[in-house]
Design an enzyme around this catalytic site. Sequence first.
Site, PDB file in Angstrom:
ATOM      1  CD  GLU A  34       8.171  14.518  -8.820  1.00  0.00           C
ATOM      2  OE1 GLU A  34       7.032  14.268  -8.349  1.00  0.00           O
ATOM      3  OE2 GLU A  34       9.083  13.679  -8.875  1.00  0.00           O
ATOM      4  CB  CYS A  44       4.124  13.881  -7.086  1.00  0.00           C
ATOM      5  SG  CYS A  44       4.974  14.401  -5.588  1.00  0.00           S
TER       6      CYS A  44
END
Length: 461
Positions: free
Chosen positions: A230, A264
Amino acid sequence: MSELITISPIDGRELLRRPHATRTDAERIARDARQAQREWARRPLGDRIAVLSAAIDVVLSRSDAFADAITRQMGRPIGQAPGELRGLAERGRYMLSVAEAALAPIVPPPKEGLERSIEREPVGVVLTVAPWNYPLLTAINSIVPALAAGNTLILKHSDQTPLCAEQLVTAFADAGVPAGVFQYIHATHDTIRSLIQSPAIDHVVFTGSVRGGGAIEEAAAGRFIGRGLELGGNDPAYVRADADLAQAVDTLVDGAFFNAGQSCCGIQRIYVHQSRYQAFVDQAVALTEQYRLGDPLDPETTLGPVVRARAADEIRAVIAESVRLGARNCVAPDRFPRAGADDPYLAPAILTGVDHAMPIMSEECFGPVVGIMPVASDEQAVALMNDSRYGLTASVFTRDTEAARALGRQVQTGTFFMNRCDYLDPALAWTGVKHTGHGVSLSVLGYHALTRVKSYHLRLL
């Protein structure tokens, strides 16, 4: 021997230092994990679930210590730090609740004279490389399903948050997780690279930058092991003309500035239908100016420092370059007197007059900054939302569910939200597209990523 040194963003002082593991240390840790994995995988699934459930209870019983460590290491306001413990418990307990279903054999329709099934086995030793911004939440996504599935796990945390790794491993051990099953390692990039290149590791989970993900891919090249990456985002939201404006403002301002924008899946780009644009901007600025920037150990603080002075300089550069290209900062910095020109304390910024030639709209900016653009239609909003090399989450704010579904089918993203943002539902797969990376965590699919399948084809005589 080299050391990691953690500098607290609160006051710029050294918080702690730890020796880095040598390659010999890393080999020993991996060997212990390999030996422990065989016995751990032989234990019944129900036993593993019970021990891991107890481990979550132990973590929660130490919430104050975990929250204090998070704040001192990376600067999140102390009043917000306990939320990460609640999220850890939610995700961990959900993943345990679906473990039996996720790991159950798949049995095809009966066929005379045959017994057939597809079963899941642990991959072996998992290496999780976790970031500092949500040090518990990002780690727990792989820790619980990996261990429940019968793997062992080595946790390499950011040099900014080593205490979180130490506290987690201690809590799990105190709950009865056997020695070698869950360990941490403090190590340099070179040592971690050599570990990934060796036969010691069977799967790597990484959360971090695109550059870091590329380094993981390079280290694992030719080993044919699983990788879950990720790598961040530049997440967009679209406020349609029919949106509940107050709800959209409240949700998106929090999505942009919570954790000082260091998420994020935080909101960085907002597109607002032109008929609601000015009202949205005015309300967003008014709400943002209510934030209190200051010492994160003060319970009244709602916005703490970013993680490092160097990160603050990079964020200031994004704002300055966007302004140079024509953007306007609608939030007066003098409303936040704690903000300094050379320290990690940053005033939040709302930029208007932006376009996709500006770094705020085209690149990830890990700080309390958001750009807002007016749009004339759904079609224009979708085109702008997709005009990014990232694809982690995207949000639409509307009262029309069918319109949201139609937009969701067009937007290139891993998770699509309606009337919310910046949230991980453990029942849903957490994944991304484009430079956000690949792989899956959470949901039953999170177990699939951390196991390998074996088919059984038995002919009956």
